[in-house]
Motif scaffolding. Sequence first.
Motif, mmCIF file in Angstrom:
data_model
loop_
_atom_site.group_PDB
_atom_site.id
_atom_site.type_symbol
_atom_site.label_atom_id
_atom_site.label_comp_id
_atom_site.label_asym_id
_atom_site.label_seq_id
_atom_site.Cartn_x
_atom_site.Cartn_y
_atom_site.Cartn_z
ATOM 1 N N PHE A 114 -14.864 -1.947 32.482
ATOM 2 C CA PHE A 114 -13.781 -2.849 32.073
ATOM 3 C C PHE A 114 -14.343 -4.166 31.556
ATOM 4 O O PHE A 114 -13.888 -4.692 30.528
ATOM 5 N N VAL A 115 -15.337 -4.718 32.253
ATOM 6 C CA VAL A 115 -15.932 -5.991 31.842
ATOM 7 C C VAL A 115 -16.643 -5.842 30.493
ATOM 8 O O VAL A 115 -16.489 -6.678 29.589
ATOM 9 N N VAL A 116 -17.433 -4.763 30.356
ATOM 10 C CA VAL A 116 -18.140 -4.527 29.086
ATOM 11 C C VAL A 116 -17.152 -4.357 27.944
ATOM 12 O O VAL A 116 -17.335 -4.907 26.850
ATOM 13 N N LYS A 117 -16.076 -3.616 28.175
ATOM 14 C CA LYS A 117 -15.058 -3.400 27.145
ATOM 15 C C LYS A 117 -14.390 -4.716 26.757
ATOM 16 O O LYS A 117 -14.143 -4.979 25.571
ATOM 17 N N ALA A 118 -14.119 -5.556 27.760
ATOM 18 C CA ALA A 118 -13.475 -6.837 27.481
ATOM 19 C C ALA A 118 -14.360 -7.730 26.611
ATOM 20 O O ALA A 118 -13.885 -8.360 25.657
ATOM 21 N N PHE A 119 -15.669 -7.776 26.925
ATOM 22 C CA PHE A 119 -16.578 -8.591 26.122
ATOM 23 C C PHE A 119 -16.802 -7.985 24.736
ATOM 24 O O PHE A 119 -16.985 -8.720 23.759
ATOM 25 N N ALA A 120 -16.802 -6.657 24.658
ATOM 26 C CA ALA A 120 -17.021 -6.006 23.362
ATOM 27 C C ALA A 120 -15.836 -6.193 22.422
ATOM 28 O O ALA A 120 -16.004 -6.354 21.210
ATOM 29 N N GLU A 121 -14.630 -6.162 22.984
ATOM 30 C CA GLU A 121 -13.434 -6.258 22.155
ATOM 31 C C GLU A 121 -12.875 -7.671 22.090
ATOM 32 O O GLU A 121 -11.931 -7.929 21.343
ATOM 33 N N GLY A 122 -13.432 -8.588 22.868
ATOM 34 C CA GLY A 122 -12.926 -9.950 22.881
ATOM 35 C C GLY A 122 -13.274 -10.707 21.615
ATOM 36 O O GLY A 122 -14.088 -10.262 20.790
ATOM 37 N N ASP A 123 -12.678 -11.858 21.474
ATOM 38 C CA ASP A 123 -12.910 -12.696 20.293
ATOM 39 C C ASP A 123 -14.205 -13.489 20.475
ATOM 40 O O ASP A 123 -14.199 -14.706 20.674
ATOM 41 N N ILE A 124 -15.316 -12.754 20.425
ATOM 42 C CA ILE A 124 -16.635 -13.356 20.602
ATOM 43 C C ILE A 124 -17.473 -13.075 19.361
ATOM 44 O O ILE A 124 -17.655 -11.921 18.981
ATOM 45 N N ALA A 125 -17.957 -14.114 18.738
ATOM 46 C CA ALA A 125 -18.815 -13.972 17.554
ATOM 47 C C ALA A 125 -20.264 -13.852 18.027
ATOM 48 O O ALA A 125 -20.940 -14.860 18.253
ATOM 49 N N TRP A 126 -20.720 -12.619 18.184
ATOM 50 C CA TRP A 126 -22.068 -12.407 18.734
ATOM 51 C C TRP A 126 -23.152 -12.905 17.786
ATOM 52 O O TRP A 126 -24.250 -13.237 18.229
ATOM 53 N N LYS A 127 -22.826 -12.972 16.495
ATOM 54 C CA LYS A 127 -23.796 -13.548 15.559
ATOM 55 C C LYS A 127 -24.031 -15.026 15.862
ATOM 56 O O LYS A 127 -25.154 -15.537 15.716
ATOM 57 N N VAL A 128 -22.988 -15.712 16.296
ATOM 58 C CA VAL A 128 -23.127 -17.126 16.664
ATOM 59 C C VAL A 128 -23.993 -17.261 17.915
ATOM 60 O O VAL A 128 -24.809 -18.186 18.023
ATOM 61 N N VAL A 129 -23.844 -16.313 18.839
ATOM 62 C CA VAL A 129 -24.681 -16.324 20.038
ATOM 63 C C VAL A 129 -26.150 -16.211 19.650
ATOM 64 O O VAL A 129 -27.007 -16.965 20.129
ATOM 65 N N GLY A 130 -26.463 -15.248 18.776
ATOM 66 C CA GLY A 130 -27.841 -15.086 18.324
ATOM 67 C C GLY A 130 -28.340 -16.272 17.536
ATOM 68 O O GLY A 130 -29.509 -16.662 17.636
ATOM 69 N N GLN A 131 -27.436 -16.881 16.755
ATOM 70 C CA GLN A 131 -27.833 -18.023 15.934
ATOM 71 C C GLN A 131 -28.216 -19.228 16.783
ATOM 72 O O GLN A 131 -29.216 -19.909 16.496
ATOM 73 N N PHE A 132 -27.472 -19.485 17.835
ATOM 74 C CA PHE A 132 -27.711 -20.676 18.651
ATOM 75 C C PHE A 132 -28.616 -20.420 19.848
ATOM 76 O O PHE A 132 -28.965 -21.368 20.549
ATOM 77 N N PHE A 133 -29.003 -19.174 20.083
ATOM 78 C CA PHE A 133 -29.844 -18.878 21.240
ATOM 79 C C PHE A 133 -31.187 -19.589 21.152
ATOM 80 O O PHE A 133 -31.768 -19.967 22.167
ATOM 81 N N THR A 134 -31.693 -19.751 19.942
ATOM 82 C CA THR A 134 -32.971 -20.449 19.739
ATOM 83 C C THR A 134 -32.786 -21.732 18.919
ATOM 84 O O THR A 134 -33.720 -22.186 18.269
ATOM 85 N N ALA A 135 -31.592 -22.294 18.971
ATOM 86 C CA ALA A 135 -31.347 -23.545 18.241
ATOM 87 C C ALA A 135 -32.168 -24.674 18.867
ATOM 88 O O ALA A 135 -32.399 -24.689 20.077
ATOM 89 N N PRO A 136 -32.640 -25.617 18.062
ATOM 90 C CA PRO A 136 -33.467 -26.717 18.602
ATOM 91 C C PRO A 136 -32.793 -27.479 19.732
ATOM 92 O O PRO A 136 -33.454 -27.856 20.709
#
Length: 289
Positions: free
Chosen positions: A41-63
Amino acid sequence: MTSSQMPGTALDPTILSLPRVGRLHLGRWVSATLVLLALAFVVKAFAEGDIAWKVVGQFFTAPAILGGLANTVIMTVCAMALGIALGVIFAIMAMSPNAVMRGSAAFYIWFFRGTPLILQLLIWFNLALVFPTIGIPGLFSARTIDLIGPFMATLLGLGINQGAYTAEVVRSGILSVDHGQVEAAKAIGMTRLTTLRRIVLPQSMRVIIPPVGNEVVSMVKLTSIASVIQFSEILRNAQTIYYANARVIELLIVAAGWYLIVVSILSLGQVVLERHFAKGRAGAGARNG
């Protein structure tokens, strides 16, 4: 009739020929199923939620995030170093035969364990309201507001608070060492300080390291509280970014990811240290045997 021929005995061929059926353990299956359903249920919620995973990857190594990570690690190391040093000092003071030393240590531990950490941080950050200047008369003097900024206030707040908890841990470790060894050290002319340094503290490490390791892990997370006094650690920098781009959950995931990475590395180091001191104790026991 012999015992091997009597029905119902362990050697009865009729019983030995029966098929063996294991217990079903229905409770285990039901609990495991419920846990898997909850995870799904938790995985499904995060997968289908309004989360821009590209933004997560973009800012993961932001200065800004990496800078906050560096500040978090540096503050953890510095605050724990201060906390351990104070913990050892006040643990020794708490066990001193001098009543003034014992009373001072007891007050220190009582006060800093009895007040919220966030309150202590705010007091240190606003210390200039009580002491406008700090210095040694005749040598130097400076404005408190210039000396105690966000970094110094965080270091003092976290380090001194940690010292109160570490003092109790160190005291427990010292008490775990056989008192007969202390008496033997006195018999050969060792001073109390030398006995602590050469005999007691090395042996007490096996008791001290596990809780102190947990405190290090806690310290990594406690640095996030310092965001209230403008210290630029991971969480504060993540908040600064999502105030600008409104990507709240994405930046919080970035911060959580870095916290988990740092904590995992520290936990691995703790396991290595515990095994090292456990081997040392086992080797000493083998030699004594």
